[in-house]
Design a protein around this motif. Structure first.
Motif, short mmCIF file in Angstrom:
data_model
loop_
_atom_site.label_atom_id
_atom_site.label_comp_id
_atom_site.label_asym_id
_atom_site.label_seq_id
_atom_site.Cartn_x
_atom_site.Cartn_y
_atom_site.Cartn_z
N GLY A 86 0.77 -1.26 0.00
CA GLY A 86 0.00 0.00 0.00
C GLY A 86 0.79 1.29 0.00
O GLY A 86 0.19 2.35 -0.05
N ASP A 87 2.11 1.26 0.04
CA ASP A 87 2.88 2.49 0.08
C ASP A 87 2.91 3.18 -1.29
O ASP A 87 3.18 2.53 -2.31
N ASN A 88 2.65 4.47 -1.32
CA ASN A 88 2.57 5.18 -2.60
C ASN A 88 3.91 5.26 -3.33
O ASN A 88 3.97 5.16 -4.55
N PHE A 89 4.96 5.45 -2.57
CA PHE A 89 6.28 5.50 -3.19
C PHE A 89 6.60 4.15 -3.85
O PHE A 89 7.09 4.07 -4.98
N LEU A 90 6.28 3.07 -3.14
CA LEU A 90 6.53 1.74 -3.69
C LEU A 90 5.69 1.50 -4.95
O LEU A 90 6.16 0.91 -5.92
N LYS A 91 4.47 1.98 -4.94
CA LYS A 91 3.61 1.81 -6.11
C LYS A 91 4.25 2.47 -7.33
O LYS A 91 4.32 1.89 -8.41
N ARG A 92 4.74 3.68 -7.12
CA ARG A 92 5.36 4.39 -8.25
C ARG A 92 6.62 3.66 -8.72
O ARG A 92 6.89 3.54 -9.90
N ALA A 215 8.84 -5.71 4.88
CA ALA A 215 10.02 -5.46 5.71
C ALA A 215 11.21 -5.07 4.84
O ALA A 215 11.97 -4.15 5.16
N LEU A 216 11.38 -5.78 3.73
CA LEU A 216 12.48 -5.46 2.81
C LEU A 216 12.37 -4.02 2.32
O LEU A 216 13.34 -3.27 2.30
N PHE A 217 11.14 -3.65 1.97
CA PHE A 217 10.91 -2.29 1.46
C PHE A 217 11.23 -1.23 2.52
O PHE A 217 11.91 -0.25 2.25
N THR A 218 10.75 -1.48 3.76
CA THR A 218 10.98 -0.52 4.84
C THR A 218 12.47 -0.33 5.08
O THR A 218 12.96 0.78 5.28
#
Lengths: 347, 410
Positions: A86-92, A215-218
């Motif tokens: 759900g993170d917007n930065f990750l979506k982009r 967790a990897l993304f964070t």
């Protein structure tokens, strides 16, 4: 015409799983989310996970499964995973990674295939009957509306409409350029896909994998944010456009609306407190504390929509005539805030 | 200026005339297309603005105009799901592509004769366009009085023509979808209403603005190329009959060079050596068009910039890029002149006379006291100059002076 009848193969769908036909193919399989922990989908889930991992780590998807079904099915599942995080930065970032993947494949396609892909996105596109202009193979011609929709987010002088040939609404393009624009279309399409309103409940196994990816993304995001703007404000690192407005305002001179917005949003974003920004405008002969406070707080995101505004980018400032005294750093950045960061690094 | 009662009498008079106009003319008023999707807004003579209004029928709109007699009437170039909701909740569906060509953006020789400014901090005054800083107190805010005049409006028309060429030849827009209007004051509005452009976002519109204004041109992408490796370098130019900006650049450069003097070439920052080369080879260059030995890419860039300026259309970038913009509704009166916003014919715009076609009051005479006004024309007649004088004028001419605030009803 032959090419209109040309049918996309299963391999095409695997390469370009965002195509309408690929979505239809998946739908026909009648896949259910609650079954995804089933061993039959093991490979598909692995591949979806790999897509997401590569996007997080490198912002590009390079690997590829040669099992077409796995490749096709893993795409909607990766979408599901990203939407759940759900993170917007990750979506982009994910949309960008898929777009880069598509671009690398599209570049190698023949012209007929490129045309089919573009038409899949409802572009007004045709083969250019002139073909060669000034010795360059402008094989395609696309409508400027489709061009602008995608080209405005690509950097570089050659993508500006004014630097293109434009004849009666059509822009002649070379194959590689159409592929690049298509990649942009893919990026926007995937971004939209990720905007899922209602998320299904994931089965246990898949849910656990999603948590690992989260967790990897964070962790990765934490690394990046260490490079953020420092706290102290360094006036000498202001870009020339902001500096000009800043100095005019210090002298109590009026500056145009766009300049004032640029200056205010710039100062807010480099960490100047709202009250200090308001003080700056006190020198103006028609200073009105209440109005100024309202506007500055609005820009700082403390009112109304609660969005903190950032200054317009360099190309916008150029259009409005705010861009002045261009220097060497200006030539390599696209945004006043990037100028600031860059100049601080050089100091 | 004037005592309070004559000021309020003047305002009352103007408002009465506006009400009279809407009483008489509103049956002929043409609403914007898809009226129910537009936001309407009004400026009032009493001060203040009414915004976020929605009308589903022309009748509703005209009865509001009669009742309010607003000084200015606006509608949104945008289409909304809910035009009467707040900005955040309107639900943007698209917008017409609009251009504003304002005579104020174009310098003319006659502004010295009819425009003036007063410094708001110290009261110093002068003629022409306000200076960057007040010569007396160094202040930077001015009250400016501009005038509407033939000489100022003519170059604006030339900008319209250049813009139309961009819209039709380059962007391929249909003439049927393009309307040109005189705004009723100091400029022209060009509206494009078409499915083609409706969905363009602000970013895409900015690219269109850059295109017509000649911003961001890179001459190396437009046929200016270095030929060969030997010195002196030879740069080839685009051809005069090339399409789009190439041909435009070629023609603009041709135009500039054919009348360039040593001073104008110095003015664009060329070195003496380069100027000598240009002046010596000019005839040859203009005759054969193409190659000029000894002028490098940098020199050409400066020349081409000048050429592009001559060929670009001087529009207001803010208006075109604002996808929520409110613009004056055609057929309504301008609060600063009491002239109508009127359509100009697309073909034959050269012969269009804004100061005749926009006149909204054909009958009657009014006696007014004029403080000071330069000479001006309306229709076939010329009036003024006046200074501290009671005069009897046709209604339309009197209203211009009253609306401009240089005269009162005694």
């Amino acid at each position: 015409m032959l090419m209109e009848r040309m049918i996309l193969t299963k391999e095409d769908l695997a390469k370009y799983p965002f195509l309408r036909e690929a979505a239809e193919y998946v739908e026909d399989l009648g896949l259910k989310v609650e079954d995804l922990d089933d061993f039959a989908y093991e490979q598909v889930i692995n591949r979806a996970e790999e897509r997401v991992q590569e996007a997080i780590l490198y912002a590009i998807i390079t690997k590829r499964s040669y099992n077409n079904d796995v490749e096709i099915l893993s795409f909607p599942i990766a979408i599901l995973i990203i939407s759940t995080i759900g993170d917007n930065f990750l979506k982009r970032r994910y949309a960008l990674a898929e777009a880069k993947r598509a671009y690398n494949l599209l570049k190698l396609e023949n012209e007929e295939k490129i045309l089919i892909m573009a038409k899949n996105f409802n572009w007004i596109i045709s083969f250019n009957d002139k073909g060669v202009i000034e010795g360059l193979p402008y094989k395609f011609s696309i409508h400027f509306i489709n061009y602008l929709k995608n080209a405005t987010s690509i950097k570089g002088e050659k993508w500006k409409l004014i630097n293109r040939i434009l004849i009666e609404g059509n822009v002649p393009l070379m194959k590689g350029e159409v592929a690049r624009l298509l990649a942009e279309e893919v990026r926007r399409y995937v971004e939209k896909k990720l905007d899922v309103k209602e998320l299904p409940n994931l089965p246990m196994g898949l849910a656990r994998r999603v948590e690992m990816l989260r967790a990897l993304f964070t962790r990765e995001e934490g690394k990046a944010s260490l490079e953020e703007v420092p706290k102290a404000v360094v006036t000498s690192a202001f870009p020339p456009c902001v500096r000009a407005s800043y100095e005019m305002t210090l002298l109590g001179k009026h500056i145009p609306h766009v300049s004032r917005f640029t200056l205010t949003s710039f100062l807010i974003n480099v960490g100047v407190p709202v009250d200090k920004v308001i003080d700056l405008f006190r020198n103006l002969s028609d200073f009105n504390e209440r109005m100024t406070r309202y506007q500055v707080e609005h820009i700082a995101g403390e009112r109304g929509s609660r969005v903190r505004y950032i200054p317009p980018k360099c190309s916008t400032l150029r259009t409005y005539g705010v861009c002045v005294n261009v220097d060497e750093i200006c030539k390599v950045v696209q945004h006043p805030l990037s100028y600031y960061k860059k100049k601080l690094q050089l100091k | 200026m004037g005592d309070l009662s004559s000021l309020s009498r003047t305002l009352e008079f103007i408002k009465g005339k506006f009400a009279e106009y809407y009483e008489r003319a509103s049956s002929k008023l043409k609403p914007p297309s898809s009226l129910e999707r537009r936001e309407l807004g009004f400026s009032l003579f009493e001060g203040g603005i009414i915004r976020h209004k929605r009308f589903t029928s022309l009748d509703g709109l005209t009865s509001t105009l009669k009742a309010l007699a607003p000084s200015d009437v606006y509608y949104s170039c945008a289409y909304y799901e809910r035009p009467d909701a707040t900005m955040e909740e309107k639900g943007w569906l698209g917008a017409d592509l609009t251009f504003d060509i304002d005579a104020d953006r174009i310098r003319t020789a006659c502004e010295k004769a009819h425009d003036s400014w007063v410094c708001t901090s110290c009261g110093a005054a002068g003629r022409g366009v306000a200076p960057g800083a007040c010569p007396t107190c160094n202040g930077s805010k001015f009250e400016e009085t501009t005038w509407l005049c033939d000489v100022c409006l003519e170059p604006a028309k030339a900008e319209v023509l250049k813009l139309l060429e961009f819209l039709v030849d380059d962007l391929g827009l249909s003439e049927d979808d393009i309307d040109v209007y005189f705004s009723g004051h100091r400029g022209y509005h060009v509206h494009v209403e078409s499915d083609v452009v409706r969905g363009l976002d602000a970013e895409a519109r900015r690219e269109v603005v850059d295109y017509v204004m000649g911003i961001g041109l890179d001459i190396r992408l437009h046929g200016f190329e270095i030929r060969g490796t030997r010195r002196p370098r030879v740069v080839s130019c685009p051809k005069l009959d090339d399409v789009g900006w190439r041909g435009r650049l070629a023609k603009g450069v041709y135009e500039f060079l054919s009348i360039a003097t040593r001073e104008s070439l110095e003015g664009i920052g060329l070195r003496d050596k380069v100027i000598d080369i240009i002046l010596a080879q000019r005839d040859q260059l203009l005759k054969g068009w193409g190659l000029l030995k000894g002028v490098d890419v940098n020199g050409w860039r400066r020349i081409a910039k000048k050429g592009a300026e001559l060929r670009s259309a001087n529009v207001d970038p803010v208006v075109t890029t604002d996808v929520h913009r409110l613009i004056r509704l055609a057929g309504t009166l301008h609060g600063k002149t009491a002239l109508r916003k009127v359509k100009a014919p697309l073909s034959g715009i050269e012969g269009f006379d804004p100061l005749k076609e926009a006149v909204a009051f054909e009958r009657g005479e009014v006696t007014i006291f004029v403080y000071e006004a330069p000479e001006f024309r309306l229709g076939e007649r010329t009036y003024g100059p006046f200074k501290e004088k009671m005069v009897e004028l046709p209604t339309a001419a009197a209203l211009i002076l009253l609306c401009k605030g240089v005269a009162i009803v005694r």
